[in-house]
Design a protein around this motif. Structure first.
Motif, PDB file in Angstrom:
ATOM      1  N   THR A 378       0.845  -1.193   0.000  1.00 28.28           N
ATOM      2  CA  THR A 378       0.000   0.000   0.000  1.00 28.28           C
ATOM      3  C   THR A 378       0.880   1.243   0.000  1.00 28.28           C
ATOM      4  O   THR A 378       2.070   1.181   0.312  1.00 28.28           O
ATOM      5  N   ILE A 379       0.287   2.367  -0.316  1.00 25.50           N
ATOM      6  CA  ILE A 379       0.934   3.660  -0.149  1.00 25.50           C
ATOM      7  C   ILE A 379      -0.141   4.684   0.218  1.00 25.50           C
ATOM      8  O   ILE A 379      -1.199   4.724  -0.414  1.00 25.50           O
ATOM      9  N   PHE A 380       0.111   5.451   1.261  1.00 28.19           N
ATOM     10  CA  PHE A 380      -0.752   6.566   1.635  1.00 28.19           C
ATOM     11  C   PHE A 380       0.074   7.837   1.495  1.00 28.19           C
ATOM     12  O   PHE A 380       1.248   7.872   1.891  1.00 28.19           O
ATOM     13  N   TYR A 381      -0.528   8.856   0.926  1.00 24.88           N
ATOM     14  CA  TYR A 381       0.255  10.041   0.570  1.00 24.88           C
ATOM     15  C   TYR A 381      -0.617  11.292   0.550  1.00 24.88           C
ATOM     16  O   TYR A 381      -1.850  11.219   0.451  1.00 24.88           O
ATOM     17  N   ILE A 382       0.063  12.438   0.664  1.00 23.80           N
ATOM     18  CA  ILE A 382      -0.558  13.739   0.412  1.00 23.80           C
ATOM     19  C   ILE A 382      -0.169  14.129  -1.003  1.00 23.80           C
ATOM     20  O   ILE A 382       1.004  14.035  -1.392  1.00 23.80           O
ATOM     21  N   GLY A 383      -1.132  14.540  -1.786  1.00 13.85           N
ATOM     22  CA  GLY A 383      -0.865  14.915  -3.166  1.00 13.85           C
ATOM     23  C   GLY A 383      -1.116  16.386  -3.423  1.00 13.85           C
ATOM     24  O   GLY A 383      -1.930  17.027  -2.743  1.00 13.85           O
ATOM     25  N   PHE A 384      -0.391  16.916  -4.393  1.00 16.48           N
ATOM     26  CA  PHE A 384      -0.609  18.289  -4.859  1.00 16.48           C
ATOM     27  C   PHE A 384      -1.241  18.230  -6.252  1.00 16.48           C
ATOM     28  O   PHE A 384      -0.852  17.388  -7.077  1.00 16.48           O
ATOM     29  N   ASN A 385      -2.166  19.110  -6.526  1.00 13.96           N
ATOM     30  CA  ASN A 385      -2.731  19.223  -7.868  1.00 13.96           C
ATOM     31  C   ASN A 385      -1.766  20.056  -8.708  1.00 13.96           C
ATOM     32  O   ASN A 385      -1.705  21.279  -8.579  1.00 13.96           O
ATOM     33  N   LEU A 386      -1.021  19.396  -9.590  1.00 13.17           N
ATOM     34  CA  LEU A 386       0.014  20.091 -10.343  1.00 13.17           C
ATOM     35  C   LEU A 386      -0.541  20.914 -11.500  1.00 13.17           C
ATOM     36  O   LEU A 386       0.232  21.541 -12.235  1.00 13.17           O
ATOM     37  N   ASP A 387      -1.873  20.947 -11.641  1.00 14.08           N
ATOM     38  CA  ASP A 387      -2.486  21.895 -12.574  1.00 14.08           C
ATOM     39  C   ASP A 387      -2.737  23.253 -11.916  1.00 14.08           C
ATOM     40  O   ASP A 387      -3.075  24.224 -12.590  1.00 14.08           O
ATOM     41  N   PHE A 528      -4.601  17.207  -1.323  1.00 12.70           N
ATOM     42  CA  PHE A 528      -5.525  16.130  -0.965  1.00 12.70           C
ATOM     43  C   PHE A 528      -4.722  14.995  -0.339  1.00 12.70           C
ATOM     44  O   PHE A 528      -3.486  14.956  -0.429  1.00 12.70           O
ATOM     45  N   MET A 529      -5.418  14.060   0.281  1.00  7.88           N
ATOM     46  CA  MET A 529      -4.782  12.869   0.850  1.00  7.88           C
ATOM     47  C   MET A 529      -5.427  11.641   0.235  1.00  7.88           C
ATOM     48  O   MET A 529      -6.651  11.578   0.109  1.00  7.88           O
ATOM     49  N   TRP A 530      -4.588  10.690  -0.161  1.00 10.76           N
ATOM     50  CA  TRP A 530      -5.116   9.537  -0.882  1.00 10.76           C
ATOM     51  C   TRP A 530      -4.333   8.295  -0.488  1.00 10.76           C
ATOM     52  O   TRP A 530      -3.297   8.369   0.160  1.00 10.76           O
ATOM     53  N   GLY A 531      -4.822   7.145  -0.898  1.00 10.17           N
ATOM     54  CA  GLY A 531      -4.133   5.887  -0.648  1.00 10.17           C
ATOM     55  C   GLY A 531      -4.363   4.920  -1.781  1.00 10.17           C
ATOM     56  O   GLY A 531      -5.296   5.088  -2.581  1.00 10.17           O
ATOM     57  N   TRP A 532      -3.520   3.916  -1.859  1.00 10.27           N
ATOM     58  CA  TRP A 532      -3.639   2.908  -2.918  1.00 10.27           C
ATOM     59  C   TRP A 532      -3.237   1.558  -2.360  1.00 10.27           C
ATOM     60  O   TRP A 532      -2.241   1.434  -1.657  1.00 10.27           O
ATOM     61  N   VAL A 533      -4.046   0.539  -2.686  1.00 14.21           N
ATOM     62  CA  VAL A 533      -3.745  -0.846  -2.329  1.00 14.21           C
ATOM     63  C   VAL A 533      -3.521  -1.604  -3.626  1.00 14.21           C
ATOM     64  O   VAL A 533      -4.362  -1.552  -4.524  1.00 14.21           O
ATOM     65  N   ALA A 534      -2.389  -2.286  -3.735  1.00 11.27           N
ATOM     66  CA  ALA A 534      -2.015  -2.931  -4.990  1.00 11.27           C
ATOM     67  C   ALA A 534      -2.953  -4.069  -5.347  1.00 11.27           C
ATOM     68  O   ALA A 534      -3.445  -4.802  -4.484  1.00 11.27           O
ATOM     69  N   ASP A 535      -3.202  -4.218  -6.647  1.00 12.41           N
ATOM     70  CA  ASP A 535      -3.905  -5.392  -7.159  1.00 12.41           C
ATOM     71  C   ASP A 535      -2.949  -6.573  -7.268  1.00 12.41           C
ATOM     72  O   ASP A 535      -3.354  -7.725  -7.138  1.00 12.41           O
ATOM     73  N   TYR A 536      -1.687  -6.271  -7.553  1.00 13.34           N
ATOM     74  CA  TYR A 536      -0.684  -7.315  -7.696  1.00 13.34           C
ATOM     75  C   TYR A 536       0.682  -6.711  -7.350  1.00 13.34           C
ATOM     76  O   TYR A 536       0.881  -5.493  -7.438  1.00 13.34           O
ATOM     77  N   PRO A 537       1.643  -7.535  -6.949  1.00  9.38           N
ATOM     78  CA  PRO A 537       2.909  -7.017  -6.403  1.00  9.38           C
ATOM     79  C   PRO A 537       3.943  -6.699  -7.484  1.00  9.38           C
ATOM     80  O   PRO A 537       4.986  -7.355  -7.593  1.00  9.38           O
ATOM     81  N   ASP A 538       3.669  -5.678  -8.266  1.00  9.78           N
ATOM     82  CA  ASP A 538       4.600  -5.260  -9.304  1.00  9.78           C
ATOM     83  C   ASP A 538       4.746  -3.748  -9.221  1.00  9.78           C
ATOM     84  O   ASP A 538       3.749  -3.040  -8.977  1.00  9.78           O
ATOM     85  N   PRO A 539       5.952  -3.204  -9.419  1.00 14.84           N
ATOM     86  CA  PRO A 539       6.125  -1.747  -9.317  1.00 14.84           C
ATOM     87  C   PRO A 539       5.242  -0.973 -10.279  1.00 14.84           C
ATOM     88  O   PRO A 539       4.860   0.173  -9.993  1.00 14.84           O
ATOM     89  N   GLU A 540       4.893  -1.579 -11.402  1.00 12.37           N
ATOM     90  CA  GLU A 540       3.997  -0.907 -12.354  1.00 12.37           C
ATOM     91  C   GLU A 540       2.690  -0.522 -11.713  1.00 12.37           C
ATOM     92  O   GLU A 540       2.104   0.519 -12.030  1.00 12.37           O
ATOM     93  N   ASN A 541       2.213  -1.359 -10.761  1.00 11.86           N
ATOM     94  CA  ASN A 541       0.908  -1.125 -10.152  1.00 11.86           C
ATOM     95  C   ASN A 541       0.916   0.028  -9.156  1.00 11.86           C
ATOM     96  O   ASN A 541      -0.115   0.389  -8.611  1.00 11.86           O
TER      97      ASN A 541
END
Length: 678
Positions: A378-387, A528-541
């Motif tokens: 997983t990764i949890f992070y604070i993001g910036f809107n680069l637009d 904003f604050m967001w998170g992601w849980v991998a579907d599969y264990p590959d760096p692409e994901n």
């Protein structure tokens, strides 16, 4: 006999009954005594799975069942990290050859002689038949089901990389709308009438070829998930919910190490070892997915995970798995402490009593309970809107310095200590431990708290002490969220207080989820604050979350930061299609360096799971992803029975007090009775 003697006898009978019931009540074991010597794993569930259909089920609760009942062509090595694919129902990892322009053909070979569990559905193919061989056409049939819009599978997007996948689904819908007779056919006949998916071919009974876009080698990971398990057409045709038959969503037909023996969604689910599983029928094959591994990751040997009594032995070791419904966390945890469940999470109400400075408390250790920690992908992070004009690309170098400064004052370790009970690994990049490309030695220079350097960067960004020279006032930014809870607002205050040290005034704008999504769609957000849980264990994901083609403002994709960097994109597309190796690792390192400087995210943490296991449970290694690894575990029922007795000794003093009172009541009655007889 007089009225007095009759009343005394009745009183004696009543009190004796109460005493007997009290004695029986001292035994609070919820399981039959006949199970004491059996290898039964006791677990629980809170909410019943919505569906056990492998084409649809995508939640952890369902996967606890489907992951044990449905076997897959590929699976993961239980012990090795980074994660490694091994053959399952397939004889080997898939071969690869060039296909039509832009496509790669993956070739699978199924093991001959594997069969499903016994089930009356197979009588559809031949009267009286109870099982049949697992063939490659069953996998092709399941892939057709994934493409079928009527099934409504949640994984259509990744499988759309298969040649002709989307076109097959579209043709099905059109034909059903135009031809009533066609729509009334059984689905397997509909699929056959259309010729199946163009890029999926059965070669004999045991060969399967799948043509996939060449830039998506990650398709292999999906063949380690139940979505691609072989499903017999007979199961779909038979279990239709008619004439008292259950729906297929509630009645899986096992190809895996366990079968569903009992399924009561409201109270109890039971798995039992599948006697037809190829690992049980053919232990002489010593297939990689049917024996306990003899090799593992560093430290596994010292941890006892490669002991000779298990290494190389046929699976599964546990005969039955029983899930009982527990709606509340506290009663469930108390039963774990009594030994009636074999594993448990650490509930927040008892965290301080169970965990002491990141390890087990003395009381837990004395009971022989083990704590296993596993970092989830997983990764949890604070993001910036680069637009955005202020924090994004339009702000140029000034905005970049601002993002770097804001990153330098966020203390991830303190954040996890306060808000997650320390259950999290501070993140240095998007990639979590356990994945190829993760570097344990890497330290992101912008993810170590440095207030002095952050203030220098604010000066370089022309915001000295946080003052905006255009207004002469503190720089004001917005932090958008859909979490309006008190706990959520406390978390965001942690961040805004950190930024206030730089003189920045960040206002939290909490709305409901729909309003938040509307703001994101319109680009009306900055942080904003967001998170992601991998579907599969590959760096692409993980790295695809920052690919410009998936920018939210460009395509509505998951790149909510709207990060766009040409060099990053080139590296991503190259890395995505490469096998793991030195070249791929070098590309990942360069991508990490770009993110380090550009700071589209402030990486916070990778979630860490704390799990408690009873001492009698063996071969326990946290897997990180929601794949049930029950077949690899073992337990000692004799030790469990002994410890349960020690932990649940009956409190008998109330019974003795009751007995004394009983005697005190009986004696006068007996004396009266004797006097009357005289």
């Amino acid at each position: 006999m007089t009225l007095m003697s009759t009343c005394s006898a009745a009183r004696l009978l009543g009190l004796t009954s109460i005493w007997a019931l009290a004695w029986v009540a001292c035994n609070n074991n919820p399981y039959p005594p006949t199970e004491a010597g059996e290898k039964v794993l006791y677990s629980s569930f809170r909410e019943a799975p919505r569906s056990l259909d492998p084409a649809v089920a995508y939640d952890t609760g369902a996967h606890a069942i489907t992951g044990s009942v449905y076997d897959t062509l590929l699976e993961y090595h239980y012990l090795k990290r980074p994660y490694e694919l091994i053959p399952g129902l397939a004889t080997d990892l898939p071969t690869q050859r060039p296909g039509q322009a832009g496509y790669t053909v993956y070739g699978f070979s199924l093991r001959p002689g594997m069969v499903y569990e016994n089930d009356p559905a197979f009588s559809l193919g031949m009267p009286g038949r109870m099982t049949r061989e697992i063939v490659s056409a069953d996998v092709a049939f399941e892939l057709c089901r994934l493409a079928d819009p009527a099934v409504n599978s949640p994984v259509v997007e990744p499988f759309s990389n298969i040649q002709g996948f989307q076109e097959f689904g579209q043709a099905l819908t059109q034909r059903r709308e135009e031809d009533l007779a066609f729509s009334n056919l059984p689905v397997h006949e509909q699929y056959a009438a259309l010729g199946g998916i163009e890029g999926v071919k059965s070669v004999g009974d045991h060969g399967l070829e799948v043509s996939v876009r060449s830039d998506y080698p990650q398709i292999q990971y999906w063949f380690a998930m139940p979505f691609t398990s072989p499903v017999p057409w007979e199961a779909i045709a038979f279990y239709d919910g008619e004439e008292g038959r259950p729906r297929f969503a509630d009645h899986p037909i096992a190809s895996g190490p366990y079968r569903l023996q009992h399924y009561d969604r409201q109270s109890r689910m039971v798995l039992e070892a599948n006697p037809n599983w190829y690992g049980a029928v053919h232990p002489e094959w010593a297939a990689p997915g049917a024996v306990y591994p003899s090799q593992g990751a560093p430290g596994d040997l010292e941890a006892g995970l490669l002991a000779p009594e298990w290494a190389g032995k046929p699976l599964p070791f546990i005969d039955r798995v029983e899930f009982r419904r527990e709606k509340e966390a506290i009663p469930y945890f108390n039963k774990f402490l009594q030994g009636y469940y074999d594993a448990a999470g650490v509930i927040k109400e008892s965290f301080d009593q169970v965990i002491d400075e990141g390890g087990l408390s003395a009381d837990m250790e004395e009971m022989g309970i083990r704590l296993e920690k596993g970092v989830e992908p997983t990764i949890f992070y604070i993001g910036f809107n680069l637009d955005d004009d202020t924090v994004g690309r339009p702000g140029g170098e000034r905005a970049r310095r601002l993002r770097q400064a804001m990153s330098l004052v966020i203390d991830s370790e303190e954040y996890t200590r306060i808000f997650t009970n320390g259950r999290g690994i501070p993140a240095q990049s998007p990639l979590p431990p356990g994945l190829f490309g993760y570097d344990e030695a890497y330290a992101n220079p912008y993810r170590s708290v440095d207030l002095e350097r952050a203030r220098e960067l604010m000066v370089e960004a022309d915001y000295p002490q946080g003052i905006d020279p255009n207004t002469g006032k503190p720089l004001t930014l917005s932090f958008d969220t859909y979490d309006t809870s008190a706990q959520g607002l406390l978390q965001y205050r942690f961040f805004t207080d950190a930024w206030r040290q730089l003189g920045i005034d960040v206002k939290v704008e909490a709305t409901n989820y729909n309003q938040f999504q509307e703001k994101v769609r319109n680009g009306a957000y900055q942080i904003f604050m967001w998170g992601w849980v991998a579907d599969y264990p590959d760096p692409e994901n993980f790295l695809f979350l920052l690919w410009s083609d998936l920018a939210r403002s460009k395509s509505g994709g998951p790149n909510t930061a709207n990060f766009m960097n040409d060099r990053f994109d080139d590296l991503y597309l190259s890395m995505k299609s490469r096998p793991n190796g030195a070249e791929r690792e070098a590309e990942i390192k360069e991508m990490r360096e770009i993110l380090e400087v550009e700071r589209p995210w402030i990486e916070l943490f990778h979630r860490e799971d704390y799990a408690l296991f009873q001492g009698w449970l063996e071969n326990v290694k946290p897997f990180g992803m929601s794949f049930p690894m029950t077949k690899y575990r073992d337990l000692d029922p004799a030790e469990r029975t002994s410890l349960r007795k020690d932990w649940n000794r009956p409190v008998v003093w109330p019974i003795w007090v009751g007995l004394v009172l009983l005697i005190a009541l009986i004696v006068p009655g007996v004396m009266t009775f004797m006097r009357e007889r005289q």
